[in-house]
Design a protein around this motif. Structure first.
Motif, PDB file in Angstrom:
ATOM      1  N   CYS A  34       0.806  -1.214   0.000  1.00 32.42           N
ATOM      2  CA  CYS A  34       0.000   0.000   0.000  1.00 32.42           C
ATOM      3  C   CYS A  34       0.842   1.269   0.000  1.00 32.42           C
ATOM      4  O   CYS A  34       0.428   2.282  -0.562  1.00 32.42           O
ATOM      5  CB  CYS A  34      -0.927   0.002   1.219  1.00 32.42           C
ATOM      6  SG  CYS A  34      -2.030  -1.420   1.278  1.00 32.42           S
ATOM      7  N   CYS A  37       1.710   3.427  -3.259  1.00 32.42           N
ATOM      8  CA  CYS A  37       0.809   4.439  -3.816  1.00 32.42           C
ATOM      9  C   CYS A  37       0.184   5.322  -2.740  1.00 32.42           C
ATOM     10  O   CYS A  37       0.043   6.520  -2.931  1.00 32.42           O
ATOM     11  CB  CYS A  37      -0.311   3.776  -4.623  1.00 32.42           C
ATOM     12  SG  CYS A  37       0.167   3.239  -6.277  1.00 32.42           S
ATOM     13  N   HIS A  38      -0.178   4.716  -1.606  1.00 41.08           N
ATOM     14  CA  HIS A  38      -0.934   5.449  -0.586  1.00 41.08           C
ATOM     15  C   HIS A  38      -0.059   6.221   0.401  1.00 41.08           C
ATOM     16  O   HIS A  38      -0.586   6.926   1.253  1.00 41.08           O
ATOM     17  CB  HIS A  38      -1.843   4.488   0.184  1.00 41.08           C
ATOM     18  CG  HIS A  38      -2.958   3.941  -0.647  1.00 41.08           C
ATOM     19  ND1 HIS A  38      -4.154   4.601  -0.831  1.00 41.08           N
ATOM     20  CD2 HIS A  38      -3.056   2.789  -1.372  1.00 41.08           C
ATOM     21  CE1 HIS A  38      -4.932   3.892  -1.618  1.00 41.08           C
ATOM     22  NE2 HIS A  38      -4.299   2.791  -1.967  1.00 41.08           N
ATOM     23  N   LEU A  42       0.255   5.556   4.845  1.00 39.02           N
ATOM     24  CA  LEU A  42      -1.059   5.350   4.215  1.00 39.02           C
ATOM     25  C   LEU A  42      -1.926   6.593   4.351  1.00 39.02           C
ATOM     26  O   LEU A  42      -3.152   6.517   4.461  1.00 39.02           O
ATOM     27  CB  LEU A  42      -1.764   4.129   4.823  1.00 39.02           C
ATOM     28  CG  LEU A  42      -0.957   2.827   4.822  1.00 39.02           C
ATOM     29  CD1 LEU A  42      -1.804   1.663   5.306  1.00 39.02           C
ATOM     30  CD2 LEU A  42      -0.388   2.528   3.446  1.00 39.02           C
ATOM     31  N   GLY A  44      -2.314   8.879   2.100  1.00 35.98           N
ATOM     32  CA  GLY A  44      -2.840   9.302   0.811  1.00 35.98           C
ATOM     33  C   GLY A  44      -1.798   9.998  -0.043  1.00 35.98           C
ATOM     34  O   GLY A  44      -0.827  10.561   0.466  1.00 35.98           O
ATOM     35  N   ASN A  45      -1.990   9.942  -1.340  1.00 35.30           N
ATOM     36  CA  ASN A  45      -1.070  10.547  -2.297  1.00 35.30           C
ATOM     37  C   ASN A  45      -1.887  11.151  -3.431  1.00 35.30           C
ATOM     38  O   ASN A  45      -2.383  10.438  -4.302  1.00 35.30           O
ATOM     39  CB  ASN A  45      -0.097   9.492  -2.842  1.00 35.30           C
ATOM     40  CG  ASN A  45       0.984  10.080  -3.725  1.00 35.30           C
ATOM     41  OD1 ASN A  45       0.769  11.067  -4.421  1.00 35.30           O
ATOM     42  ND2 ASN A  45       2.151   9.465  -3.706  1.00 35.30           N
ATOM     43  N   ALA A  50      -4.397   8.325  -4.867  1.00 32.75           N
ATOM     44  CA  ALA A  50      -4.555   7.278  -3.852  1.00 32.75           C
ATOM     45  C   ALA A  50      -4.970   7.904  -2.525  1.00 32.75           C
ATOM     46  O   ALA A  50      -4.234   8.721  -1.969  1.00 32.75           O
ATOM     47  CB  ALA A  50      -3.245   6.507  -3.678  1.00 32.75           C
ATOM     48  N   SER A  52      -6.239   8.395   1.582  1.00 31.29           N
ATOM     49  CA  SER A  52      -5.848   7.925   2.906  1.00 31.29           C
ATOM     50  C   SER A  52      -6.665   6.677   3.234  1.00 31.29           C
ATOM     51  O   SER A  52      -7.884   6.660   3.060  1.00 31.29           O
ATOM     52  CB  SER A  52      -6.124   9.017   3.948  1.00 31.29           C
ATOM     53  OG  SER A  52      -5.969   8.520   5.256  1.00 31.29           O
ATOM     54  N   ILE A  53      -5.991   5.612   3.700  1.00 31.41           N
ATOM     55  CA  ILE A  53      -6.711   4.389   4.054  1.00 31.41           C
ATOM     56  C   ILE A  53      -6.395   3.909   5.464  1.00 31.41           C
ATOM     57  O   ILE A  53      -7.016   2.962   5.945  1.00 31.41           O
ATOM     58  CB  ILE A  53      -6.421   3.255   3.046  1.00 31.41           C
ATOM     59  CG1 ILE A  53      -4.920   3.013   2.924  1.00 31.41           C
ATOM     60  CG2 ILE A  53      -7.032   3.569   1.691  1.00 31.41           C
ATOM     61  CD1 ILE A  53      -4.573   1.833   2.032  1.00 31.41           C
ATOM     62  N   SER A  81      -6.852   6.020 -11.559  1.00 42.26           N
ATOM     63  CA  SER A  81      -6.404   5.484 -10.271  1.00 42.26           C
ATOM     64  C   SER A  81      -7.196   4.236  -9.910  1.00 42.26           C
ATOM     65  O   SER A  81      -6.659   3.300  -9.295  1.00 42.26           O
ATOM     66  CB  SER A  81      -6.538   6.544  -9.173  1.00 42.26           C
ATOM     67  OG  SER A  81      -7.864   7.020  -9.079  1.00 42.26           O
ATOM     68  N   GLN A 152     -10.806  11.475   5.967  1.00 39.15           N
ATOM     69  CA  GLN A 152     -10.413  11.205   4.587  1.00 39.15           C
ATOM     70  C   GLN A 152      -9.864  12.478   3.945  1.00 39.15           C
ATOM     71  O   GLN A 152     -10.234  13.586   4.322  1.00 39.15           O
ATOM     72  CB  GLN A 152     -11.615  10.689   3.797  1.00 39.15           C
ATOM     73  CG  GLN A 152     -11.327  10.295   2.358  1.00 39.15           C
ATOM     74  CD  GLN A 152     -10.196   9.303   2.232  1.00 39.15           C
ATOM     75  OE1 GLN A 152      -9.025   9.714   2.084  1.00 39.15           O
ATOM     76  NE2 GLN A 152     -10.512   8.023   2.307  1.00 39.15           N
ATOM     77  N   TYR A 156      -9.988  13.857  -2.103  1.00 40.50           N
ATOM     78  CA  TYR A 156     -10.525  12.570  -2.538  1.00 40.50           C
ATOM     79  C   TYR A 156     -12.050  12.556  -2.419  1.00 40.50           C
ATOM     80  O   TYR A 156     -12.739  12.045  -3.309  1.00 40.50           O
ATOM     81  CB  TYR A 156      -9.920  11.442  -1.716  1.00 40.50           C
ATOM     82  CG  TYR A 156     -10.378  10.071  -2.157  1.00 40.50           C
ATOM     83  CD1 TYR A 156      -9.875   9.502  -3.324  1.00 40.50           C
ATOM     84  CD2 TYR A 156     -11.327   9.353  -1.431  1.00 40.50           C
ATOM     85  CE1 TYR A 156     -10.304   8.246  -3.750  1.00 40.50           C
ATOM     86  CE2 TYR A 156     -11.759   8.106  -1.848  1.00 40.50           C
ATOM     87  CZ  TYR A 156     -11.239   7.559  -3.004  1.00 40.50           C
ATOM     88  OH  TYR A 156     -11.667   6.319  -3.432  1.00 40.50           O
TER      89      TYR A 156
END
Length: 210
Positions: A34, A37-38, A42, A44-45, A50, A52-53, A81, A152, A156
């Protein structure tokens, strides 16, 4: 240039996390998967689209990955994406998807920087149409399969609202929740999407003070 970056991301996925990896090793390997990309945490990018997860609900993570696998999501020509995400997990089995979801869900959520500006009064008005599913503080409700929105990346949230309105997301006949969001998105315009996104960004702060 963006397409090249997406292709590079796919290659990183295939190298770091081949489909043959043992499910028992996912706790470690899923982070490396992850992060490509993220982001390292994590978080986000935006450049790669990608989100935030970290700390996202396990059930929602699993459902979205299944949606990507089955083609309910990530097949539209404008969803670059989403195409990357779909390709990266296409060959994973349920045990792997569950392990990834469980691992990410137990991570500490990251604080996202506010980047979308909007009128908060209008945003609050628009959000009244979201409360019945996503909750007063956008905390989500698993019983009706509505995900948490707070925490989030605002860019996004805004992008997905636009995707729902344009039919880039939610158009598959079996994506019932996506269709609900498409119908909701048709009620508002682009500026109102910015307003409600900005309002959602401050809900975490409101919930802490009340």
């Amino acid at each position: 240039m963006n397409r090249i970056k997406h292709i590079i991301c796919v290659l990183c996925f295939s190298i770091i996390f081949p489909a043959s990896v043992n499910a028992a090793s996912l706790d470690i390997d899923s982070m490396q998967l992850c992060q490509s990309c993220h982001g390292a945490d994590l978080e986000g990018n935006k450049m790669l689209g990608a989100p935030s997860i970290s700390g996202m609900q396990e059930w929602y993570l699993y459902r979205q990955m299944k949606n990507y696998q089955t083609g309910l999501r990530g097949i539209h020509s404008e969803d670059l994406s989403g195409q990357v995400m779909r390709m990266s997990i296409l060959n994973f089995d349920d045990a792997q998807l569950l392990a990834i979801s469980r691992y990410i869900a137990q991570l500490e959520p990251m604080n996202s920087e506010r980047t979308v500006q909007g009128d908060l009064v209008t945003g609050e008005f628009v959000f009244q149409h979201c409360i019945s599913c996503h909750g007063e503080y956008a905390e989500g409700d698993e019983t009706i399969s509505a995900p948490k929105l707070t925490g989030q990346n605002d860019w996004y949230i805004y992008r997905q609202l636009m995707n729902f309105q344009k039919g880039i997301r939610g158009q598959h006949p079996e994506d019932l929740y996506g269709k609900q969001m498409m119908e909701m998105a048709e009620m508002f315009n682009e500026e109102m999407f910015k307003d409600v996104t900005a309002y959602i960004s401050i809900l975490d702060q409101q919930s802490e003070t009340e």
